[in-house]
Structure formats: structure tokens, C-alpha cells
Design a protein around this motif. Structure first.
Motif, PDB file in Angstrom:
ATOM      1  N   GLY A  79       1.075  -1.250  -0.068  1.00 58.65           N
ATOM      2  CA  GLY A  79      -0.181   0.431   0.360  1.00 58.65           C
ATOM      3  C   GLY A  79       0.738   1.136  -0.190  1.00 58.65           C
ATOM      4  O   GLY A  79       2.330   1.719  -0.636  1.00 58.65           O
ATOM      5  N   ARG A  80       0.079   2.266   0.783  1.00 53.90           N
ATOM      6  CA  ARG A  80       1.152   2.929   0.423  1.00 53.90           C
ATOM      7  C   ARG A  80       2.790   3.793   1.419  1.00 53.90           C
ATOM      8  O   ARG A  80       3.349   4.066   0.852  1.00 53.90           O
ATOM      9  N   ALA A  91       3.118   2.375  -2.830  1.00 59.91           N
ATOM     10  CA  ALA A  91       2.596   2.056  -4.287  1.00 59.91           C
ATOM     11  C   ALA A  91       1.819   3.017  -4.787  1.00 59.91           C
ATOM     12  O   ALA A  91       1.779   4.035  -4.434  1.00 59.91           O
ATOM     13  N   ASP A  92       1.394   3.464  -5.884  1.00 56.27           N
ATOM     14  CA  ASP A  92       1.026   4.283  -7.173  1.00 56.27           C
ATOM     15  C   ASP A  92       0.525   3.297  -8.527  1.00 56.27           C
ATOM     16  O   ASP A  92       1.424   2.061  -8.982  1.00 56.27           O
ATOM     17  N   LEU A 137       1.680  -0.469 -10.609  1.00 53.36           N
ATOM     18  CA  LEU A 137       0.971  -0.612 -10.376  1.00 53.36           C
ATOM     19  C   LEU A 137      -0.209  -2.116 -11.431  1.00 53.36           C
ATOM     20  O   LEU A 137       0.415  -2.787 -11.336  1.00 53.36           O
ATOM     21  N   ARG A 164      -7.738   0.588  -5.661  1.00 56.17           N
ATOM     22  CA  ARG A 164      -8.099   1.730  -3.918  1.00 56.17           C
ATOM     23  C   ARG A 164      -6.925   1.583  -3.264  1.00 56.17           C
ATOM     24  O   ARG A 164      -6.611   0.236  -3.000  1.00 56.17           O
ATOM     25  N   ILE A 165      -5.570   2.732  -3.258  1.00 57.99           N
ATOM     26  CA  ILE A 165      -4.235   2.293  -2.536  1.00 57.99           C
ATOM     27  C   ILE A 165      -4.843   2.744  -0.617  1.00 57.99           C
ATOM     28  O   ILE A 165      -5.336   3.944  -0.423  1.00 57.99           O
ATOM     29  N   GLU A 178      -2.165  -2.124   2.272  1.00 58.76           N
ATOM     30  CA  GLU A 178      -2.852  -2.831   1.207  1.00 58.76           C
ATOM     31  C   GLU A 178      -3.090  -1.841  -0.075  1.00 58.76           C
ATOM     32  O   GLU A 178      -3.597  -1.029  -0.069  1.00 58.76           O
ATOM     33  N   THR A 179      -3.479  -2.616  -0.718  1.00 60.30           N
ATOM     34  CA  THR A 179      -4.150  -2.403  -2.876  1.00 60.30           C
ATOM     35  C   THR A 179      -5.396  -3.524  -3.022  1.00 60.30           C
ATOM     36  O   THR A 179      -5.486  -4.438  -3.014  1.00 60.30           O
TER      37      THR A 179
END
Length: 597
Positions: A478-479, A483-484, A488, A507-508, A512-513
Motif C-alpha cells: 500500500g501507501r 504503491a502508485d 502497479l 484503491r490504495i 494494501e491495495t
């Protein structure tokens, strides 16, 4: 010759009246009733004695055209002088095209005492040199081999009256510029240069300006627009369904010979392997194949041992297979001229052909513009489904079994033994089963009906209606792991074997994403993710991707409280609550401080 655009079929001697008698006799013996547009155009009074730049489509009779253009000037008293130094040099991009040109010129000039010598790769160069030393009126060859003979002193270009560059655009695309320039620089200044090219890109225009003098431009593309003997079809598919569409189209048409066009040699290799694995008798042609491999592939097509040829545009130049009735554009051609040039492999010599474009739905608008520019009226339709294909199979089987036959004695004896051991119904079922067992199974394709307009047209709409029925997946980054969506998206495409257009909302959260996948491809995506997983790995294969038991909104509540604005999330060590270490392949965090500028 006022009717330069006249079509074959007018049984009249007038079209050949202006030609030397031996050429007119050769055309008549060959079954010609009239000249094609390009053949008539090159012998018009305004074209006589001129350099020519000719644009004409594949299958339009270009070889005979430049043969007629040369014959009118070379023939004295309907005969050629004794063979010494070559009078004409014809350069072609591929061995197959050069051999085809040699065959055409041989029959066209058969009554003139002409000698035609071919110089191409894959043949004995010493034999070619002996033929050149003995004398030839016409020398036909590929650029590399001709340059080799020139540098060895076997090819004398001092007496040339004509140079013909056939498929000049492809020769430049294949990297033969230096070979062509060396050959042209060795020719007399007063020779005529006939440049034949399906397309006229800037390099071809530059070549014409350098080596031609006040060339007459002839284009018959508009006269033959769209190939009247070719039925064009276009099918819209999901980008991930292209190979499945190829399978179903081959199964539906069951063409005697089909040619599939890809853009790169890697794609040719992959599609060929896929089709062979599925049970199709297929061969491949691309730049990575040796001349011996090309010869074997073409012979397999002519012998009917193979029925499908997967090729790049360049590798297919010069191939003329009489049984070719289906062309499939697996990848969209670069422009309208390339589309017509590819499609021109079929629909020749009065035979009917079919050309099918496989169009990923995001690119339909571009293809429609291309078709309008080429003035081609293509029929937009769905890819045949399994039920349609099986119905076609049944009709073909019934037609085959009910066709009248004259059995041999052995066949009659075997039929009697079968009837003695099996009832008529059992025998019919066995025939049906035997027929079906040798056919590759058709594929189920993703339903694109949600991407049509309310009026029923198959044009894709801009809002993502295909994501009305989706499932949510979850990744364990995730963030806090930077994560981007920019990295991704490619990661998900690689891991799940999907395209960007098949990934919905992302949705990040902090650790987690979540992302959407259409339910129609859920099973395929899950299987691909499982195959590409390597638990515990520090690269992207170690990222866990699985179905999410909750929606992103529910998960967001659990991820609160979020870090304060401006603070840095701890990116070292395991995340709170355990779990895998952060993904180390992601981009580095942004530097602190104000943005530059």
C-alpha cells in the motif's frame, strides 16, 4: 491505349495492338483478354522513354507491367540482340519475389530469345557467376547478392538500359539502402529507372529524386481501391481475447490456406507456437528464419501439409499461393496502404478471398478511420462462437459425406465389413466422432455486448460499462510501500496476463491495495496470478494477490488512523501486525523539501 484503366475480360485484340508481336502473343497464350490498369498505364504515350514512379497494389500485374515497359524499348524487329552485358536489372527485396519475377519475365519474353538470370541468396553463387559470364538480357536478384556479384566483377552494369526497383519501400525497410545505392551508382547515367512501390514514404521519394530524372508518377491504387474480389470483415474483441479470436476465425472459415499477419517476429513466434499447440498445421515466416526454413515452410503450404502461415509484412512479400483464401490481420496494419497490401495476398486471379481485421475495442475508432480512408466497406461482426463453429462443422461434414464418390474395390470391401459389424446409426456416429476429433476446439470469448450503444451498434462507448459486474482483488502492498498506479498497472498486467483496459478502479490503502477485474475474466486472472507467484521473493512475484473478502470502503475503516499529513510512513521492517517485508522493487520516496521551480 486510351482505356488505361480497363478491366480484364474484354475479349478484343485492341488492347495488345500497340505491343510488340511476341509480347502480344505471350499475353494471349497466357489467357489475357485485356491489360490491367497499371499495365496499360506504363505503355501510354506519355510514359514512353520516361523514368517512372509507380504505385500499384499487390496482385495488380506489376511484373508484366514493367516487362511491357521495357519490351517496347528493348525489342528491335521483335527480337533481342545476342546476350552479352545485361540490358535490364530488376531488384526485389526477397528471394521468393525475385524468383516470381524471373518466371513472369521468362514466359513474357519467351518468343524474343531472351535470357533471364536470377541471383538470390540460398542458390549456388558460382553457378550464378557462370550464367552472368555467358551473357543475360535480364538479371533479377536481391540487393545483397547482386552487390556481391558487382564487387567480384561478375555483374557488368555498363550496358544497362533499365533498372527496376520492385517493392522499393520494403527494400528500404529491410535495410538495403546501401546495397541499392551502390548498384545504382554503378549504372549508366542514361539508363531508365522504373520504381515500383506499394507505398511512397519519404525515403522512397528521396531515392527517386536522387536517381531519377523528371520521373512520371503513375498511381492505379484509386482505380483498384478495396480489391473487388476480397470481402472485408472486422471483429471487435477484448485485447486479451485476440488469440482466441484467431482460433475461432480459423475454425469457422476452415480455409484451404490462411495467412495471419503480425507486426513483429516475436509475435509471429508466439502465435505460431500457440496454434501448433492447439492442433493447427501452421508454419511461420519472419526475419529470424533462414532461407532453408522459408523454403520448407512455403513447400509445406503448397503441398497442403500446412494450412496456416503466420508472418510479418516483410517476410510475406513475394509469396503467391494460389489456394490462399483467408487473410487475418492479427495486429492492426500501420496504415490503409499496408492493410490493402496485406489483404492483396488473397483474392487473386479472379478468385474470391476474405480479409478479417481483429480489432481490440479501444482501437475501433482508429480502424474505422483507416477503412474510410481506403474506401473499404468492411462488415463489422462478432467473432464466431463455439455454437456457430460447430454448426458450420456439421454442414461441412454433411456436404463431404453426401458428395458422390466412385469407390475402389478395396473401399467397397471395407465399407461392407463396417456395415456387417455396425448399424447405420452407429456408423454415422462413429464418422461424426472421427471428424470432430481432428478439429481444434473453439474458444469461449468475453462478451462485449455491454460495450455497445443502446441502438445496438458495436461501437465501444467511452464510459466503462464492461465494469458493471466486477470482483475486487487485494494486494499486500500500500501507501507505506510507495504503491502508485503508475507502476502497479504494469505489474498487474504482467502478473495477471491482462491489459490496462481490463483493470478497473484502484484503491490504495496504507498497507494494501484493492483493484477491480471484470467478472468475465476473473478465473483467467486468478490462474495467471497463481502461475506467476513466487511466495517470499523480494521482486514483484512475491507480492500476494488474491480475492478480497471485503470492499475497499470496509478496509479503509480498518486502516485508520492514517499518518499525519507531511509525516513519513515507516518503510523499514515488517508492517504492524506481521506480514511480508515491504516490496523492494518500487520507486524510492520523494525527496523532502520544496518542489524545484
Amino acid at each position: 491505349m486510351a482505356q488505361s484503366g480497363s478491366l480484364p475480360g474484354a475479349a478484343s485484340a485492341a488492347p495488345f495492338a500497340a505491343l510488340p508481336a511476341p509480347l502480344a502473343a505471350a499475353l494471349t497464350a497466357r489467357g489475357y483478354a485485356d491489360l490491367t490498369a497499371v499495365q496499360a498505364a506504363v505503355i501510354e504515350p506519355e510514359a514512353l522513354g520516361r523514368d517512372l514512379v509507380v504505385s500499384a497494389r499487390t496482385g495488380s500485374g506489376k511484373t508484366v507491367a514493367f516487362g511491357l515497359a521495357m519490351g517496347a524499348a528493348l525489342l528491335a524487329d521483335d527480337q533481342l540482340p545476342r546476350a552479352a552485358a545485361p540490358l535490364a536489372l530488376i531488384v526485389a527485396p526477397t528471394r521468393e519475389l525475385a524468383l516470381q519475377v524471373s518466371r513472369e519475365l521468362t514466359w513474357l519474353f519467351a518468343g524474343t530469345g531472351a535470357t533471364v538470370t536470377t541471383c538470390v541468396g540460398g542458390m549456388d553463387p558460382s553457378r550464378e557467376r557462370r550464367a552472368l559470364y555467358q551473357g543475360a538480357h535480364f538479371v533479377v536478384g536481391t540487393p545483397g547478392r547482386l552487390r556481391d556479384h558487382l564487387e567480384r566483377g561478375a555483374l557488368d552494369l555498363s550496358a544497362l538500359s533499365f533498372v527496376v526497383l520492385d517493392e522499393a519501400d520494403e527494400m528500404l525497410d529491410m535495410g538495403f539502402r546501401e546495397d541499392l545505392e551502390e548498384l545504382l551508382d554503378a549504372t549508366p547515367a542514361n539508363r531508365r529507372t522504373l520504381l515500383f512501390s506499394a507505398t511512397l514514404p519519404k525515403p522512397i521519394v528521396a531515392l527517386a529524386k536522387r536517381y531519377q530524372h523528371e520521373a512520371l508518377r503513375i498511381s492505379t491504387v484509386g482505380d483498384e481501391q478495396g480489391h473487388g474480389d476480397i470481402a472485408y470483415q472486422a471483429v471487435t474483441v477484448s485485447p486479451s481475447d485476440i488469440e482466441n479470436a484467431v482460433v475461432n476465425l480459423l475454425r469457422f472459415h476452415e480455409a484451404e490456406t490462411a495467412m495471419l499477419f503480425c507486426a513483429t517476429r516475436d509475435n509471429v513466434r508466439h502465435l505460431h507456437a500457440t496454434l501448433v499447440e492447439r492442433g493447427f498445421a501452421a508454419v511461420a515466416l519472419s526475419g529470424e528464419h533462414s532461407q532453408n526454413e522459408r523454403n520448407q515452410a512455403l513447400q509445406a503450404l503448397r503441398d497442403k501439409r500446412a494450412r496456416v502461415c503466420v508472418a510479418t509484412d516483410v517476410a510475406a512479400r513475394g509469396i503467391d499461393i494460389a489456394s490462399l483464401s483467408l487473410v487475418i490481420h492479427v495486429e492492426i496494419p500501420r496504415d490503409a496502404e499496408a492493410l490493402q497490401h496485406r489483404s492483396g495476398r488473397t483474392g487473386r486471379a479472379g478468385k474470391k478471398g476474405t480479409a478479417v481485421l481483429i480489432v481490440p475495442y479501444p482501437r475501433r475508432r482508429r480502424v474505422e478511420m483507416m477503412l474510410r480512408g481506403a474506401r473499404i466497406d468492411a462488415q463489422w461482426m462478432d467473432v464466431p462462437g463455439p455454437e456457430q463453429i460447430r454448426a458450420q462443422d456439421h454442414e461441412r461434414l454433411i456436404a463431404t459425406l453426401t458428395a458422390p464418390i466412385e469407390p475402389s474395390e478395396a473401399e467397397s470391401e471395407l465399407a461392407g465389413r463396417l456395415l456387417a459389424t455396425m448399424g447405420p446409426e452407429e456408423l454415422a456416429l462413429a464418422l461424426v466422432r472421427a471428424h470432430a476429433s481432428r478439429l481444434p476446439e473453439p474458444e469461449e470469448l468475453i462478451d462485449l455486448s455491454a460495450r455497445t450503444k443502446p441502438d445496438g451498434q458495436a461501437r465501444p462507448v467511452h464510459h466503462r460499462e464492461g465494469f458493471d459486474d466486477t470482483v475486487w482483488f487485494r494486494m499486500d502492498i500500500g501507501r507505506r510501500h510507495n504503491a502508485d498506479p503508475r507502476w502497479l498497472l504494469p505489474l498487474l498486467c504482467r502478473r495477471g496476463h491482462v491489459t490496462r483496459t481490463e483493470i478497473g478502479a484502484i484503491r490504495i490503502a496504507a498497507n494494501e491495495t484493492f483493484f477491480q477485474i471484470p467478472r468475465a475474466i476473473e478465473a483467467k486472472f486468478r490462474a495467471a496470478v497463481a502461475r506467476t507467484a513466487n511466495p517470499g521473493s523480494e521482486d514483484e512475484s512475491g507480492i500476494t494477490i488474491d480475492l478480497s473478502p471485503e470492499t475497499p470502503r470496509d478496509a479503509a475503516r480498518e486502516n485508520r488512523p492514517r499518518a499525519e499529513p507531511g509525516s513519513r510512513a515507516n518503510d523499514r521492517g515488517p508492517r504492524p501486525g506481521g506480514g511480508r517485508a515491504p516490496f523492494k522493487g518500487k520507486p524510492k520516496p520523494h525527496r523532502k523539501g520544496p518542489r524545484p521551480g
